[in-house]
Design a protein around this motif. Structure first.
Motif, short mmCIF file in Angstrom:
data_model
loop_
_atom_site.label_atom_id
_atom_site.label_comp_id
_atom_site.label_asym_id
_atom_site.label_seq_id
_atom_site.Cartn_x
_atom_site.Cartn_y
_atom_site.Cartn_z
N ASN A 213 0.81 -1.22 0.00
CA ASN A 213 0.00 0.00 0.00
C ASN A 213 0.84 1.27 0.00
N LEU A 214 2.15 1.12 -0.11
CA LEU A 214 3.04 2.28 -0.11
C LEU A 214 2.82 3.15 -1.33
N ASP A 215 3.09 4.43 -1.16
CA ASP A 215 3.19 5.32 -2.30
C ASP A 215 4.39 4.88 -3.13
N GLU A 216 4.26 4.89 -4.45
CA GLU A 216 5.34 4.38 -5.31
C GLU A 216 6.62 5.20 -5.19
N HIS A 217 6.52 6.42 -4.67
CA HIS A 217 7.71 7.26 -4.51
C HIS A 217 8.20 7.27 -3.06
N TYR A 218 7.79 6.28 -2.27
CA TYR A 218 8.16 6.25 -0.86
C TYR A 218 9.67 6.29 -0.67
N CYS A 219 10.37 5.54 -1.48
CA CYS A 219 11.82 5.42 -1.31
C CYS A 219 12.51 5.71 -2.64
N SER A 220 13.21 6.82 -2.71
CA SER A 220 13.88 7.20 -3.95
C SER A 220 15.40 7.18 -3.82
N LYS A 221 15.91 6.95 -2.61
CA LYS A 221 17.35 6.98 -2.38
C LYS A 221 17.94 5.58 -2.54
N PRO A 222 19.27 5.48 -2.67
CA PRO A 222 19.90 4.15 -2.71
C PRO A 222 19.50 3.35 -1.48
N SER A 223 19.00 2.16 -1.70
CA SER A 223 18.42 1.40 -0.59
C SER A 223 18.68 -0.08 -0.76
N ILE A 224 18.63 -0.79 0.36
CA ILE A 224 18.50 -2.23 0.31
C ILE A 224 17.17 -2.58 0.96
N ILE A 225 16.58 -3.65 0.48
CA ILE A 225 15.28 -4.09 0.98
C ILE A 225 15.44 -5.52 1.48
N ILE A 226 15.02 -5.76 2.71
CA ILE A 226 15.14 -7.09 3.30
C ILE A 226 13.74 -7.62 3.57
N LEU A 227 13.48 -8.82 3.12
CA LEU A 227 12.18 -9.45 3.32
C LEU A 227 12.36 -10.96 3.35
N GLY A 228 11.26 -11.67 3.47
CA GLY A 228 11.34 -13.13 3.51
C GLY A 228 10.54 -13.71 4.65
#
Length: 252
Positions: A213-228
């Protein structure tokens, strides 16, 4: 013989570069800098070097940087003996290392690769977030979200979510909604931990629930995403992050 170092600059914090990487910089006359190498590192260690920006950001061709390097070498080879290409993280992770080694070697350089701390592992560790925990998380996958022509790497990420306990996604900030939807369809939830700006003082950590449900522009900076499937369990064992807790900056 002239030397060309390909150096992993680490995940942001200047002092996380290796000793061997620093020695290569000190020996060099020219430093080629990728876009994600921190300005702090350049200011601290490279002020007396010829600096050439060669990096590309998401959405631009990764061929550009190598072309700049090769053209510079051809035009200025008589003006230096040692050059360094600083690459963020580790140069062997999603960075076309083999192509660069082959191309620069054909120009008569001895190419030396210096490993660095990849953001996929080093950033979570920096903040005390364990990716592997005894009897809990034994299978870690590292996936790039972006493949040729900027397309979403749904196939590889889907396989990782099915079989790995923890998945670290690089180059995924443009695909948050797609990542969340894929996680929801496979795992039944779209929880994810997002770390922006690596180990820099401007870093921010967000633990998100229902990320689809996030806004598509929530994260625009260099990022890592952890999930699982083991994400929330390893976070609780590693000290824990409350829902939507945001960590900004750190104390040295």
């Amino acid at each position: 013989m002239k030397k060309f170092y390909i150096v992993g600059a680490g995940p942001g914090e200047p002092d996380l570069i290796t000793v061997m990487g620093l020695e290569a910089i000190r020996e060099s006359q020219v430093v080629f800098k990728d876009a994600l190498v921190s300005d702090d590192l350049i200011e601290k260690y490279c002020t007396n070097k010829v600096q050439v920006n060669v990096g590309h950001r998401q959405g631009t061709s990764s061929d550009v940087g190598l072309k700049i390097i090769l053209n510079y070498i051809k035009e200025n080879a008589n003006n230096f003996d040692v050059a360094v290409h600083l690459k963020s993280g580790d140069p062997g992770i999603f960075s076309r290392l083999s192509e660069e080694i082959r191309a620069v070697s054909t120009l008569g350089f001895d190419v030396i690769v210096v490993p660095g701390i990849t953001s996929a592992i080093g950033v979570p560790t920096f903040y005390g977030i364990p990716l592997s925990v005894k009897d809990v998380s034994r299978h870690i996958a590292i996936v790039t979200a972006s493949i040729s022509e900027g397309k979403f790497n749904a196939s590889s990420l889907g396989d990782a979510l099915k079989y790995a306990d923890v998945v670290v996604v690089l180059m995924g900030s443009r695909f948050l909604k797609q990542i969340a939807r894929l996680s929801q369809s496979i795992l039944g939830h779209s929880d994810m931990l997002i770390v922006e700006n690596g180990t820099l003082p401007s870093a921010k950590i967000s633990l998100l629930k229902d990320a689809e449900n996030l806004d598509e522009h929530y994260c625009s900076k260099p990022s890592i995403i952890i999930l699982g499937r083991k994400l929330n369990e390893i976070l609780s064992l590693g000290g824990g992050f409350d829902e939507y807790r945001v960590y900004a900056g750190y104390n040295k």
